[in-house]
Design an enzyme around this catalytic site. Structure first.
Site, PDB file in Angstrom:
ATOM      1  N   GLY A 193      44.950  57.806  14.296  1.00  0.00           N
ATOM      2  CA  GLY A 193      46.054  57.396  15.161  1.00  0.00           C
ATOM      3  C   GLY A 193      45.817  57.747  16.615  1.00  0.00           C
ATOM      4  N   GLY A 204      46.136  59.989  20.066  1.00  0.00           N
ATOM      5  CA  GLY A 204      46.284  61.362  20.542  1.00  0.00           C
ATOM      6  C   GLY A 204      45.049  62.221  20.320  1.00  0.00           C
ATOM      7  N   ILE A 254      44.506  64.960  18.473  1.00  0.00           N
ATOM      8  CA  ILE A 254      44.129  65.455  17.148  1.00  0.00           C
ATOM      9  C   ILE A 254      43.306  64.412  16.372  1.00  0.00           C
ATOM     10  CG2 ILE A 254      45.027  66.309  14.925  1.00  0.00           C
ATOM     11  CD1 ILE A 254      45.505  68.283  17.236  1.00  0.00           C
ATOM     12  N   GLU A 289      44.679  50.783  12.774  1.00  0.00           N
ATOM     13  CA  GLU A 289      45.524  50.001  13.698  1.00  0.00           C
ATOM     14  C   GLU A 289      44.869  49.914  15.067  1.00  0.00           C
ATOM     15  OE1 GLU A 289      49.731  51.095  13.902  1.00  0.00           O
ATOM     16  OE2 GLU A 289      49.445  51.382  16.054  1.00  0.00           O
ATOM     17  N   LEU A 328      55.595  64.974  16.666  1.00  0.00           N
ATOM     18  CA  LEU A 328      56.214  65.862  17.656  1.00  0.00           C
ATOM     19  C   LEU A 328      56.839  67.071  16.973  1.00  0.00           C
ATOM     20  CD1 LEU A 328      57.742  62.962  19.749  1.00  0.00           C
ATOM     21  CD2 LEU A 328      55.846  64.437  20.439  1.00  0.00           C
ATOM     22  N   GLY A 388      52.426  52.273  13.400  1.00  0.00           N
ATOM     23  CA  GLY A 388      51.993  52.039  12.020  1.00  0.00           C
ATOM     24  C   GLY A 388      51.947  53.313  11.204  1.00  0.00           C
ATOM     25  N   LYS A 430      54.746  73.044  24.524  1.00  0.00           N
ATOM     26  CA  LYS A 430      55.229  73.648  25.784  1.00  0.00           C
ATOM     27  C   LYS A 430      54.716  75.082  25.957  1.00  0.00           C
ATOM     28  CE  LYS A 430      57.564  69.983  26.949  1.00  0.00           C
ATOM     29  NZ  LYS A 430      56.978  69.092  27.923  1.00  0.00           N
TER      30      LYS A 430
HETATM   31  N1  COA Z   1      59.339  69.714  21.525  1.00  0.00           N
HETATM   32  C1  COA Z   1      59.408  69.374  22.830  1.00  0.00           C
HETATM   33  N2  COA Z   1      58.446  68.645  23.456  1.00  0.00           N
HETATM   34  C2  COA Z   1      57.371  68.277  22.728  1.00  0.00           C
HETATM   35  C3  COA Z   1      57.233  68.609  21.370  1.00  0.00           C
HETATM   36  C4  COA Z   1      58.276  69.371  20.772  1.00  0.00           C
HETATM   37  N3  COA Z   1      58.224  69.699  19.482  1.00  0.00           N
HETATM   38  N4  COA Z   1      56.060  68.104  20.931  1.00  0.00           N
HETATM   39  C5  COA Z   1      55.470  67.469  21.956  1.00  0.00           C
HETATM   40  N5  COA Z   1      56.280  67.564  23.042  1.00  0.00           N
HETATM   41  C6  COA Z   1      56.048  66.957  24.352  1.00  0.00           C
HETATM   42  C7  COA Z   1      54.663  67.254  24.895  1.00  0.00           C
HETATM   43  O1  COA Z   1      54.640  68.464  25.622  1.00  0.00           O
HETATM   44  C8  COA Z   1      54.434  66.033  25.772  1.00  0.00           C
HETATM   45  O2  COA Z   1      55.190  66.188  26.963  1.00  0.00           O
HETATM   46  P1  COA Z   1      54.580  65.746  28.381  1.00  0.00           P
HETATM   47  O3  COA Z   1      54.385  64.245  28.264  1.00  0.00           O
HETATM   48  O4  COA Z   1      55.661  66.127  29.335  1.00  0.00           O
HETATM   49  O5  COA Z   1      53.300  66.496  28.514  1.00  0.00           O
HETATM   50  C9  COA Z   1      55.100  64.902  25.002  1.00  0.00           C
HETATM   51  O6  COA Z   1      56.093  65.542  24.181  1.00  0.00           O
HETATM   52  C10 COA Z   1      54.132  64.101  24.106  1.00  0.00           C
HETATM   53  O7  COA Z   1      53.497  64.994  23.211  1.00  0.00           O
HETATM   54  P2  COA Z   1      51.927  65.017  22.937  1.00  0.00           P
HETATM   55  O8  COA Z   1      51.671  66.065  21.923  1.00  0.00           O
HETATM   56  O9  COA Z   1      51.149  65.091  24.212  1.00  0.00           O
HETATM   57  O10 COA Z   1      51.725  63.568  22.357  1.00  0.00           O
HETATM   58  P3  COA Z   1      50.403  62.800  21.892  1.00  0.00           P
HETATM   59  O11 COA Z   1      49.852  62.031  23.035  1.00  0.00           O
HETATM   60  O12 COA Z   1      49.461  63.669  21.127  1.00  0.00           O
HETATM   61  O13 COA Z   1      51.064  61.740  20.893  1.00  0.00           O
HETATM   62  C11 COA Z   1      52.780  61.096  19.353  1.00  0.00           C
HETATM   63  C12 COA Z   1      51.812  62.193  19.799  1.00  0.00           C
HETATM   64  C13 COA Z   1      53.482  61.592  18.116  1.00  0.00           C
HETATM   65  C14 COA Z   1      53.799  60.780  20.434  1.00  0.00           C
HETATM   66  C15 COA Z   1      51.914  59.815  19.044  1.00  0.00           C
HETATM   67  O14 COA Z   1      50.976  60.103  18.040  1.00  0.00           O
HETATM   68  C16 COA Z   1      52.772  58.649  18.591  1.00  0.00           C
HETATM   69  O15 COA Z   1      53.218  57.893  19.421  1.00  0.00           O
HETATM   70  N6  COA Z   1      52.969  58.500  17.258  1.00  0.00           N
HETATM   71  C17 COA Z   1      53.851  57.467  16.693  1.00  0.00           C
HETATM   72  C18 COA Z   1      53.101  56.239  16.236  1.00  0.00           C
HETATM   73  C19 COA Z   1      51.969  56.525  15.307  1.00  0.00           C
HETATM   74  O16 COA Z   1      51.804  57.593  14.748  1.00  0.00           O
HETATM   75  N7  COA Z   1      51.128  55.528  15.122  1.00  0.00           N
HETATM   76  C20 COA Z   1      50.001  55.675  14.232  1.00  0.00           C
HETATM   77  C21 COA Z   1      49.154  54.505  14.128  1.00  0.00           C
HETATM   78  S1  COA Z   1      48.127  54.307  15.603  1.00  0.00           S
END
Ligand code: COA
Length: 435
Positions: free
Chosen positions: A218, A220, A222, A241, A316, A339, A364
């Site tokens: 996906g 990000g 990780i 995807e 998240l 997805g 954070k």
């Molecule tokens: N509480 C508060 N803030 C949080 C948090 C929590 N538990 N977890 C993350 N955040 C904040 C981060 O600090 C970051 O903030 P910033 O933009 O101000 O820096 C923001 O939320 C995004 O988090 P981050 O961990 O950087 O996101 P990422 O780029 O690794 O993406 C998802 C993670 C979940 C958003 C992303 O994987 C996603 O959109 N998933 C949904 C769709 C999906 O899984 N598709 C899969 C097929 S491709």
């Protein structure tokens, strides 16, 4: 053979002329990321500022360009963005109250489009026309076919840097109303910084992936870290995807050869690609990658046809029942369902398959635990407790599928950050889920 050069010449106009054809109240459709048309959109936003266009709506998904209708609210009421999956600029605009969001699974978009929308124009970035009069959609083919069916007009933006996908979508010049030539470098995603935490998580998941598995990674850091940890594997396949940089690396180092796939053997399958120029060069004229519509690629019944399907996605926060939020922080909008659930289900239905939702234990700067007793009020559940399989942090793996609430709570607390475990145990006891 028919010569299409004269038809091409007749249909060629400037971005400003294309923008000038747009009328008040039009609905404009675009597919994801690099299929969007920066030249036409920039001209349209300029025109709206100068001549006061009203009520235009532009549908997008995962924006690759900084569109003015998302970047600030000065175009509110003139041009409003409507996102199927927000990120970047759209995220800011949705939270700012001047852009809208359509919830849904990415897989269902073609059906939603066919059932609910008519487009005054479908705008799409394409590679240069071939000798048979076809323009390739290049890196993206997720719901373009559905928008083409529902569009009164089609404007293509020809970009010489858009690769030609030989196993991807295309449109014939006879279906095109206007051709705008606009060469620009395709945007690239900033390279992921793999810190110690993500490398640890990547290593933990890689241990669970056998040679010959088929992978989905996906969005990000990780998923990228898992990709980096898979380089010593053999005979891996790709059904995903989003096609990413780490996948090109796995193909180039020989870890991926798609030889063990039951579905599309020998070929990597995706619905769009986004990352670095290395990916775009890889796609160009390459029959070893198929870029297919999302209602096929993301269908769990299709995903599970490959044995040992492994899906890796991010989140998240997760509560002690195993409900996964990947879309919001409380009521603050962050993302869409994409997805995720389809790959969780598809992987779990595949023979030998597994699904991993992985994230660092805290957010954070270590002040917030991403494993919570209850989700933050307002949080959106992306993957339900009934579907979730493995949750992974840098402290280990928690297998939740088939486990009771009490077993889930214990397994999740064991992989939470040590600073938050006592508090989580206290909350779990209070809720009666620590039997
Ligand atoms: N509480 C508060 N803030 C949080 C948090 C929590 N538990 N977890 C993350 N955040 C904040 C981060 O600090 C970051 O903030 P910033 O933009 O101000 O820096 C923001 O939320 C995004 O988090 P981050 O961990 O950087 O996101 P990422 O780029 O690794 O993406 C998802 C993670 C979940 C958003 C992303 O994987 C996603 O959109 N998933 C949904 C769709 C999906 O899984 N598709 C899969 C097929 S491709």
């Amino acid at each position: 053979m028919t010569d299409y050069t004269e038809e091409y010449r007749k249909k060629r106009i400037t971005a400003e002329e294309a923008a000038g054809l747009v009328r008040d109240g039009w609905t404009i459709g675009m597919d994801a990321a690099l299929s969007q048309t920066p030249g036409i959109m920039a001209a349209l936003c300029e025109r709206a500022k100068e001549s006061g266009l009203r009520g235009v709506k532009v549908q997008t998904l995962l924006d690759a360009y900084p569109f003015a209708f998302y970047a600030d609210d000065s175009l509110n009421g003139s041009i409003n963005g409507v996102s199927w999956f927000s990120s970047g600029g759209a995220r800011k605009a949705i939270n700012g109250g001047y852009a809208d969001f359509i919830p849904g699974y990415y897989r269902d978009l073609p059906e939603r489009i066919r059932a609910n929308y008519d487009y005054d124009v479908f705008c799409v970035s394409v590679s240069p026309m071939d000798k048979n009069g076809y323009f390739s959609f290049g890196t993206v083919n997720s719901y373009s076919a559905a928008m083409l069916e529902k569009a009164r007009r089609v404007f293509v933006e020809v970009n010489r840097n858009q690769p030609r996908a030989v196993c991807g979508g295309q449109v014939h010049i006879s279906r095109v109303d206007a051709i705008v030539e606009h060469d620009c470098e395709l945007p690239v995603l900033p390279p992921t910084v793999l810190d110690e935490t993500s490398l640890t998580i990547g290593g933990l998941i890689a241990e669970q992936i056998p040679d010959g598995a088929c992978i989905q990674l996906g969005i990000g850091a990780i998923p990228d870290a898992v990709g980096a940890a898979l380089k010593s594997k053999h005979d891996l396949g790709i059904h995903t995807e989003m096609f990413t940089d780490s996948m090109v690396e796995l193909i180039e180092c020989g870890a991926v050869n798609n030889s063990k796939k039951q579905l599309h053997p020998g070929v990597s399958v995706t619905t769009f690609a986004f990352g670095s120029k290395r990916i775009y060069d890889f796609i160009d004229d390459n029959p070893a990658i198929a870029i297919l519509p999302v209602d096929y690629v993301n269908d769990p019944a299709v995903i599970c046809r490959n044995d040992n399907m492994i899906s890796i996605n991010a989140a998240l926060e997760v509560d002690l029942w195993g409900q996964v939020c990947a879309e919001s922080v409380g009521t603050k909008h962050i993302s869409g369902s994409g997805g995720q659930i389809d790959y969780v289900r598809g992987a779990c239905q595949s023979k030998g398959g597994k699904s991993f939702i992985a994230f660092p234990s805290t957010a954070k700067g270590g002040t917030i635990s991403k494993i919570k007793s209850i989700l933050t009020p307002g949080a959106v559940v992306t993957t339900s407790k009934n579907d979730v399989d493995y949750i992974v942090t840098e402290y280990g793996l928690a297998k939740l599928r088939g486990r009771s609430l009490s077993e889930r709570a214990k397994a999740l607390i064991a992989i939470a950050h040590p600073d938050f475990r006592d508090e989580l145990r206290f909350e779990a006891k209070k809720r009666g889920i620590m039997i």
